[in-house]
Design an enzyme around this catalytic site. Structure first.
Site, mmCIF file in Angstrom:
data_model
loop_
_atom_site.group_PDB
_atom_site.id
_atom_site.type_symbol
_atom_site.label_atom_id
_atom_site.label_comp_id
_atom_site.label_asym_id
_atom_site.label_seq_id
_atom_site.Cartn_x
_atom_site.Cartn_y
_atom_site.Cartn_z
ATOM 1 N N CYS B 106 -49.962 82.479 -18.799
ATOM 2 C CA CYS B 106 -50.400 83.854 -19.070
ATOM 3 C C CYS B 106 -50.565 83.945 -20.568
ATOM 4 C CB CYS B 106 -49.384 84.873 -18.574
ATOM 5 S SG CYS B 106 -49.767 86.565 -19.098
ATOM 6 N N CYS B 109 -49.536 87.782 -22.158
ATOM 7 C CA CYS B 109 -48.125 88.191 -22.226
ATOM 8 C C CYS B 109 -47.326 87.061 -21.583
ATOM 9 C CB CYS B 109 -47.878 89.564 -21.609
ATOM 10 S SG CYS B 109 -48.586 89.915 -20.004
ATOM 11 N N SER B 110 -46.713 87.269 -20.447
ATOM 12 C CA SER B 110 -46.014 86.157 -19.810
ATOM 13 C C SER B 110 -45.888 86.407 -18.316
ATOM 14 C CB SER B 110 -44.631 85.951 -20.440
ATOM 15 O OG SER B 110 -44.749 85.583 -21.797
ATOM 16 N N CYS B 111 -46.978 86.825 -17.685
ATOM 17 C CA CYS B 111 -46.952 87.105 -16.255
ATOM 18 C C CYS B 111 -46.530 85.853 -15.487
ATOM 19 C CB CYS B 111 -48.326 87.579 -15.782
ATOM 20 S SG CYS B 111 -48.799 89.153 -16.526
#
Lengths: 206, 197, 206, 197
Positions: B106, B109-111
């Site tokens: 991701c 962000c950090s999905c």
């Protein structure tokens, strides 16, 4: 916004630091920051777009130099102040020092793309050059680039609108496959990169 | 998790002070309770983790019909095993083969697919991983100990919208005699992200 | 390379910190770092492209979190090591601790654009999408954008080549005027932005 | 500049230690001398600064022929006053008028016209200035105390190649009685960069 968070393709970073048997949380404060943020969603402090944008609005140096759950803490605290639930004075008094928040939403240049045309699997598309100073989920590294639609996901709320007010627009999301050379030039590694893009981010190549 | 999180230790770092201040303020105002926070922490620290994903993978390895359902509708097939919830409402499962290797990232962000993998490790959230996975996935994988033959096609999936991705790794050779429960132990988190084969 | 140094248009930074009656140097080490770097040019340690690229190759977090002359110091030390004049062991022994250098030049993906066509004042041009992982002076924010040539400067050595070996190509430099809205969208401030671009960075719009 | 730069003070910060180590190493190896470094420092700390640019501007304000030569060939006209050297080999002078305001930046590093302005101030080299000057010059200028009327056209010059830019500010009203030397004192560095009128 063209913020530091939009890491895709950015150079100047080394190898990832992989930790063997890494714990879920490294510090107790990370547990609490995670829990506070999760609770804030239940309480309606932010929708997804608002929360992500509150992190994107962090000072770039702060973002790059802090751990992940400090991003969350900063974002949720910013949203709590912006929604009138707490004040910066209360936060600083409690912390006994500074409590850096994210910067305000841009006062100008927050734009929303016009609705795109419908696409189907197999279509050739080009990503629009999104230039908003607000929230978007269209990464900078695919803007202006051509790819092929390989999947269509069900309609979902356009983040560019959702992060900035009450208006909503629900649109299908197209998974677009990009050739690595289209993104990074002829010297690129052979790879296909797939990005999930709301229809408003796309135009059909005719 | 310690029980004394609302006590103020003598020497706190600035970030500890800020988190503590915010929690106390929200509790004082009656907006949240310590217990609400405790509950979220416990759920994601103790209950939900990559073992869930490993069970999904082992089932797919042993049940061809389940594998087909998993690839056709990841969310529904994962729900069959009782997994679902935040960051798992629209699951896409991508299958590794001799010819194809999949990698999930991701960049914005950090999905990450929480219901099957829990919360992401630090490196998944880091600038090096997020920046390089889409630009030089082969070099990055090699640095992470995953050398791919040149002829294997690399497919990177940037979780930029609602879908969350789970890689279905290849069943290791020589495991024909193993049952589903034994196979679960062979499935690593890294393989389900795509940074290991 | 798409490094942190390429700041044009990047968001997430606040107001500039302006210091009244600012001294030329704030610390004695800045004097020495400046002088060492100037001396290194006289000694032929780097040409302009090599020196700039040695700074661009700094770790992004280091770059963003350090003062300007620390960039110079890091770049010049990196070049001194890369040209065999000093070793990292000597540097660390002298410093009594770590001596962070810049990362190596990319081992793949360092490309040089094909020579561009000639342009004259008044021509409409589009900036090529430079994707090299090496040095370039084509800023990311103008790539793919249209503008008008307003001045032509005399031929000069193409930095993309100069930074990476012995080959040289001398080309005129076109000053291209971009409308702010072409760069930043309809919501942009009214402004004209001029960028000086080697001919290889440009293609004529037909 | 202190004379004891090659002595090792007891408490140095890491960057001080590194700079000191590099200088000593280069001197020990006979690659540079302390005096070479001293000389560069003295030249740019003591000799070359914005007073040079102010003299150029004041001359242009008082001598229309010089102004014309300055705008036609900045390098040559600046050399008439004795100024030139590194970062000044190709000077372009851009003129402010009632209708046009010019602003100079270097987004990629911090190129700056050393022979006429000396070394740049911290803010010129900073991320905020370099990022915003090309995207929101009016907002940036307002924050720096330079409010421009809407009808004034803003022209930004990103010094991305060989040219170095000097802004020729407008001569302040009510200065007709002043001579060239008196005018020099009115010219600020900031006006010659374009962050002041």
């Amino acid at each position: 916004m063209d913020g530091i968070h939009d890491f895709g393709g950015m150079e100047g970073f080394g190898p990832p630091a992989v930790e063997i048997d890494e714990p879920v949380f490294h510090h107790d404060w990370e547990r609490r920051a995670f829990g506070i943020t999760m609770a804030s969603f239940v309480l309606g402090v932010s929708n997804g777009g608002q929360f992500r944008h509150s992190i994107e609005r962090m000072d770039a140096e702060h973002y790059l130099g802090s751990r992940y759950y400090e991003h969350w803490l900063t974002g949720v605290a910013t949203r709590l102040v912006e929604t009138g639930r707490v004040t910066i004075e209360e936060l600083e008094a409690g912390a006994g020092g500074g409590f850096p928040l994210s910067r305000p939403v841009a006062s100008a240049g927050v734009t929303v793309p016009e609705p795109g045309t419908d696409v189907t699997v197999g279509d050739e598309v080009r990503v629009r050059r999104i230039t908003t100073r607000g929230h978007t989920r269209c990464p900078r590294y695919v803007r202006g680039r051509r790819g092929t639609v390989v999947r269509i996901d069900p309609p979902s709320s356009l983040p560019d609108l959702e992060a900035h007010g009450d208006a909503r627009r629900s649109e299908p999301i197209a998974t677009v496959r990009f050739d690595g050379r289209e993104l990074w030039g002829e010297g690129a590694e052979r790879a296909a990169v797939h990005v999930d893009l709301w229809l408003s981010y796309l135009e059909r190549v005719t | 998790m310690s029980d004394d999180h609302h006590h103020h230790p003598r020497t706190q770092s600035p970030i500890e002070q800020r988190v503590h201040a915010l929690e106390e303020l929200l509790v004082d105002k009656g907006i949240v309770t310590h217990e609400m926070i405790d509950e979220f922490v416990a759920r994601y620290e103790d209950d939900i983790g990559p073992l869930n994903g490993a069970r999904v993978v082992a089932r797919a390895w042993t049940d061809p019909d389940y594998r087909d359902r998993l690839l056709a509708d990841g969310t529904a097939a994962i729900a069959e095993l009782g997994y679902g919830g935040p960051e798992g409402d629209h699951m896409i499962v991508v299958e590794n083969t001799d010819e194809v290797h999949n990698l999930v990232v991701c960049t914005l962000c950090s999905c990450y697919p929480w219901p099957v993998l829990g919360l992401p490790p630090d490196w998944y959230k880091s600038a090096p991983y997020r920046s390089r996975a889409v630009r030089e996935p082969r070099a990055l994988l090699a640095e992470m100990g995953c050398d791919l033959p040149d002829e294997v096609e690399v497919r990177v999936w940037d979780s930029s919208a609602e879908a969350r991705y789970l890689v279905l790794p290849q069943r290791p050779a020589g495991t024909d005699a193993l049952g589903e429960d034994e196979l679960v132990a062979l499935v690593t988190r890294d393989a389900m992200i795509g940074v290991a084969r």
